[in-house]
Design an enzyme around this catalytic site. Structure first.
Site, mmCIF file in Angstrom:
data_model
loop_
_atom_site.group_PDB
_atom_site.id
_atom_site.type_symbol
_atom_site.label_atom_id
_atom_site.label_comp_id
_atom_site.label_asym_id
_atom_site.label_seq_id
_atom_site.Cartn_x
_atom_site.Cartn_y
_atom_site.Cartn_z
ATOM 1 N N CYS A 118 5.564 -5.560 1.720
ATOM 2 C CA CYS A 118 5.819 -4.438 1.476
ATOM 3 C C CYS A 118 4.961 -3.502 2.844
ATOM 4 O O CYS A 118 5.359 -3.774 3.895
ATOM 5 C CB CYS A 118 5.508 -3.825 0.126
ATOM 6 S SG CYS A 118 6.115 -2.284 -0.114
ATOM 7 N N TYR A 119 3.833 -2.881 2.483
ATOM 8 C CA TYR A 119 3.185 -2.157 3.485
ATOM 9 C C TYR A 119 2.803 -3.146 4.567
ATOM 10 O O TYR A 119 2.965 -3.000 5.755
ATOM 11 C CB TYR A 119 2.056 -1.301 2.998
ATOM 12 C CG TYR A 119 1.298 -0.808 3.911
ATOM 13 C CD1 TYR A 119 1.513 0.635 4.268
ATOM 14 C CD2 TYR A 119 0.065 -1.366 4.637
ATOM 15 C CE1 TYR A 119 0.709 1.183 5.541
ATOM 16 C CE2 TYR A 119 -0.531 -0.778 5.709
ATOM 17 C CZ TYR A 119 -0.364 0.464 5.965
ATOM 18 O OH TYR A 119 -1.172 0.995 7.149
ATOM 19 N N GLU A 167 4.947 -11.255 -5.812
ATOM 20 C CA GLU A 167 4.055 -11.402 -6.979
ATOM 21 C C GLU A 167 4.074 -10.922 -8.340
ATOM 22 O O GLU A 167 3.456 -11.442 -9.119
ATOM 23 C CB GLU A 167 2.656 -10.880 -6.465
ATOM 24 C CG GLU A 167 2.322 -9.362 -6.362
ATOM 25 C CD GLU A 167 2.960 -8.386 -5.109
ATOM 26 O OE1 GLU A 167 3.916 -9.052 -4.391
ATOM 27 O OE2 GLU A 167 2.578 -7.554 -4.834
ATOM 28 N N GLY A 182 0.866 -1.157 -0.001
ATOM 29 C CA GLY A 182 -0.023 0.064 -0.009
ATOM 30 C C GLY A 182 0.891 1.350 -0.030
ATOM 31 O O GLY A 182 2.113 1.088 0.409
ATOM 32 N N LYS A 205 -8.504 -11.067 -17.562
ATOM 33 C CA LYS A 205 -9.026 -11.709 -19.106
ATOM 34 C C LYS A 205 -8.650 -13.152 -19.281
ATOM 35 O O LYS A 205 -9.412 -13.659 -19.783
ATOM 36 C CB LYS A 205 -8.242 -10.759 -19.880
ATOM 37 C CG LYS A 205 -8.700 -10.843 -21.244
ATOM 38 C CD LYS A 205 -9.951 -10.103 -21.338
ATOM 39 C CE LYS A 205 -10.677 -9.719 -22.526
ATOM 40 N NZ LYS A 205 -11.754 -8.886 -22.313
ATOM 41 N N GLY A 226 -18.025 -9.518 -27.174
ATOM 42 C CA GLY A 226 -16.810 -9.887 -26.662
ATOM 43 C C GLY A 226 -16.835 -11.021 -25.763
ATOM 44 O O GLY A 226 -17.765 -11.550 -25.284
ATOM 45 N N VAL A 227 -15.671 -11.466 -25.287
ATOM 46 C CA VAL A 227 -15.347 -12.745 -24.340
ATOM 47 C C VAL A 227 -16.072 -12.499 -23.260
ATOM 48 O O VAL A 227 -16.513 -13.415 -22.515
ATOM 49 C CB VAL A 227 -13.902 -13.235 -24.490
ATOM 50 C CG1 VAL A 227 -13.046 -12.171 -23.741
ATOM 51 C CG2 VAL A 227 -14.089 -14.707 -23.965
ATOM 52 N N ASP A 228 -15.995 -11.322 -22.561
ATOM 53 C CA ASP A 228 -16.245 -11.033 -21.199
ATOM 54 C C ASP A 228 -17.957 -11.180 -21.228
ATOM 55 O O ASP A 228 -18.608 -12.069 -20.533
ATOM 56 C CB ASP A 228 -16.148 -9.837 -20.967
ATOM 57 C CG ASP A 228 -14.443 -9.553 -20.905
ATOM 58 O OD1 ASP A 228 -13.828 -10.511 -20.956
ATOM 59 O OD2 ASP A 228 -13.923 -8.311 -20.701
ATOM 60 N N SER A 229 -18.602 -10.257 -21.972
ATOM 61 C CA SER A 229 -20.073 -10.538 -21.905
ATOM 62 C C SER A 229 -20.836 -11.635 -22.372
ATOM 63 O O SER A 229 -21.714 -12.240 -21.846
ATOM 64 C CB SER A 229 -20.685 -9.245 -22.548
ATOM 65 O OG SER A 229 -20.556 -9.100 -23.886
ATOM 66 N N HIS A 262 8.161 -7.334 -3.478
ATOM 67 C CA HIS A 262 6.936 -7.788 -3.992
ATOM 68 C C HIS A 262 7.073 -9.161 -4.687
ATOM 69 O O HIS A 262 7.478 -9.140 -6.014
ATOM 70 C CB HIS A 262 6.324 -6.939 -5.123
ATOM 71 C CG HIS A 262 5.788 -5.729 -4.287
ATOM 72 N ND1 HIS A 262 4.599 -5.748 -4.017
ATOM 73 C CD2 HIS A 262 6.266 -4.518 -4.039
ATOM 74 C CE1 HIS A 262 4.224 -4.320 -3.380
ATOM 75 N NE2 HIS A 262 5.349 -3.697 -3.499
#
Ligand code: XMP
Length: 509
Positions: free
Chosen positions: A81-82, A171, A54, A365, A225-228, A169
């Site tokens: 980190c934070y 990640e 953060g 995604k 689109g792929v999401d909707s 980090h």
């Protein structure tokens, strides 16, 4: 199912931590820093807690904090980190508000072996830093595992109580073997089991759909689109005909999109309603040049159309295919800042009749693409490039007319076609044309011409947060350019956009 909770202290990689853990096959979700210890206690099969990074300093009065009791739960804790500072602060160590922070790739010296760094040998490794404060004094019973030039206590542990802190980090991919550290924490220290896979994700989303929508009717804005598309199929599988999928032809869609939608979604037995609203969109957008205004007008018109369908169908819920990166860039997460108020989420009016529900809101995604394949969506959807909600409106710089939409649509189609021919379409994130509101001189036949330029934009990206322009071979760019000027009579010049994101964005508006 075993789970790891990530407490959000506002770091921009907070969600990425939880995503990485899911990649390891363990369920993980992000909860606000303010989650109480009672709420945490109630979480079934809680195996570990991660305190995220953060931007604040633990000494700021307003900085987010969690209860100190978290360190006494007998559940492993990892501070990043934070989060690393916060553990030291809560457990009576000392944090120095840094004068010598570290940013970017930094050399970490490992001094002592530790369960957290299993598999790393003593000596140097590279980690990614992004901090100004440092831990100066250890809490009692903790020991130092590693240090850097400016962080004398860059990794610490209280092995007995299974509490660990890392200044860097793990990640982000710039940390060498960062995943190994998360793996050590999740499996060796927390003892979590690998029980999370795409089928589990689907089941848990479907359960949420059931809980939120119940017996009500819902509409979804289906963009193709792929999401909707993924959201639509998942919701349909739970509520069946109670879902009305609305495809709005705004006049600003891709080439032959309506035919495509009809063909694909009839196969999936969706209750599909196609609304041709192009006249309304062009009328409302006439003369509008300001990008944010375009987005608001389009967002409002979409909602008007959805509202009308909802009234006819007596639907109460609006489903949106919003995913995580849409939300973070629109400043929707608790501590993130607004990059630009874009995406369908940012364009929604404040007073809406319908309750908005976003079943994919926590996914990236590529996670959505995996689900899409699993639920049987074909390659023509799963491998399709992203297309923004406002469509061509944000690819036509300046004012929009049906003619300009036609030019941009056709040019984009040519770009896509040529990339498909040489197998490059699937390798890039997006490939499209942008129409500029200027004209330049050219020579066509024997005559001087004064026509629009088209910008070709082809980009590579992993998560839409950053992007590079694709290094497309010149011969292919030349082919695209020649086809555009030959086949679109209003264009006499084609340029290639060689900007990365940042500093540019992918779209021009
Ligand atoms: P930018 O231009 O912000 O784009 O780098 C990142 C990704 O987001 C898409 N995008 C949008 N999607 N409504 C949307 O639904 C919008 O207003 C919008 N603006 C950008 C863009 O296409 C890219 O994939």
């Amino acid at each position: 199912m075993d789970r790891i909770i990530v407490l959000d202290f506002g770091g921009q990689y907070c969600h990425l931590i939880s995503r990485r853990i899911r990649d390891l096959g363990v369920y993980s979700e992000v909860k606000p820093a303010s989650t109480t210890k009672q709420e945490l206690f109630k979480i079934p099969n809680l195996k570990g807690i991660i305190l995220s990074g953060g931007a604040a300093s633990v000494y700021d009065k307003t900085s987010p904090k969690c209860s100190k009791d978290i360190l006494k739960f007998k559940i492993p804790v990892l501070g990043i980190c934070y989060g690393h500072h916060l553990i030291a602060h809560l457990d009576k160590g000392e944090v120095l508000s840094g004068t010598a922070g570290e940013y970017g790739v930094t050399e970490l010296t490992i001094k002592k072996s530790s369960k957290l760094l299993k598999g790393f040998s003593k000596g140097k490794t590279l980690v990614w830093m992004n901090h100004k404060d440092v831990v100066k004094k250890l809490p009692t019973n903790y020991s130092v595992i590693a240090c850097t030039k400016n962080s004398p206590i860059a990794v610490f542990e209280d092995n007995q109580n299974k509490i660990y802190g890392v200044q860097f980090h793990p990640e982000v991919t710039h940390t060498t073997n960062g995943m190994k550290i998360l793996k050590n924490f999740v499996f060796d220290i927390c003892g979590a089991k690998r029980e999370w896979d795409t089928s589990q994700v689907i089941n848990s989303i479907k359960q949420e759909i059931k809980d939120v929508i119940g017996k009500r009717k819902a509409v979804i804005g289906l963009s193709g689109g792929v999401d909707s598309s993924t959201a639509a199929i998942l919701v349909k599988e739970v509520i069946g005909k109670n879902l009305i999928a609305v495809y709005v032809d705004t006049g600003l869609m891709r080439y032959q999109e309506t035919e495509f939608m009809r063909k694909v979604f009839t196969k999936h037995k969706l209750n599909l309603k196609i609304v041709d609203a192009s006249d309304r969109f062009f009328k409302a957008l006439k003369g509008v040049t300001e990008p944010e205004k375009k987005r608001k007008i389009i967002g409002k018109l979409f909602i008007d159309v959805f509202d009308q369908v909802a009234i006819q169908e007596k639907a109460k819920v609006l489903i949106q295919g919003t995913i995580y990166s849409d939300r973070i860039e629109s400043g929707i997460t608790q501590h993130s800042s607004i990059i630009k108020s874009h995406h369908n989420v940012g364009g929604l009016p404040e007073n809406m009749m319908l309750e908005v529900f976003e079943p994919l809101k926590n996914l990236y995604k590529d996670e959505v693409r995996k689900i899409a394949r699993k639920i049987g969506l074909s390659d023509e959807i799963t491998k399709r490039h992203v297309f923004p909600g406002p469509g061509l409106a944000i690819r036509i710089v300046g004012d929009i007319t049906p003619k300009k939409a036609e030019i941009t649509r056709k040019a984009s189609y040519i770009i896509e076609q040529e990339l498909k021919k040489v197998g490059l379409y699937e390798k890039v994130w997006m490939a499209f044309a942008v129409l500029l509101p200027i004209k330049s001189v050219g020579i066509q036949g024997d005559a001087r011409s004064y026509k629009f330029p088209i910008v070709i934009r082809i980009i590579e990206s992993k998560d839409a947060m950053t992007a590079n322009f694709a290094k497309i071979p010149y011969e292919i760019l030349e082919k695209i350019s020649t086809r555009i000027t030959n086949e679109i009579s209003e264009v006499n010049r084609v340029v290639y956009d060689i900007s990365n994101k940042p500093p540019a964005t992918m779209e021009w508006e």
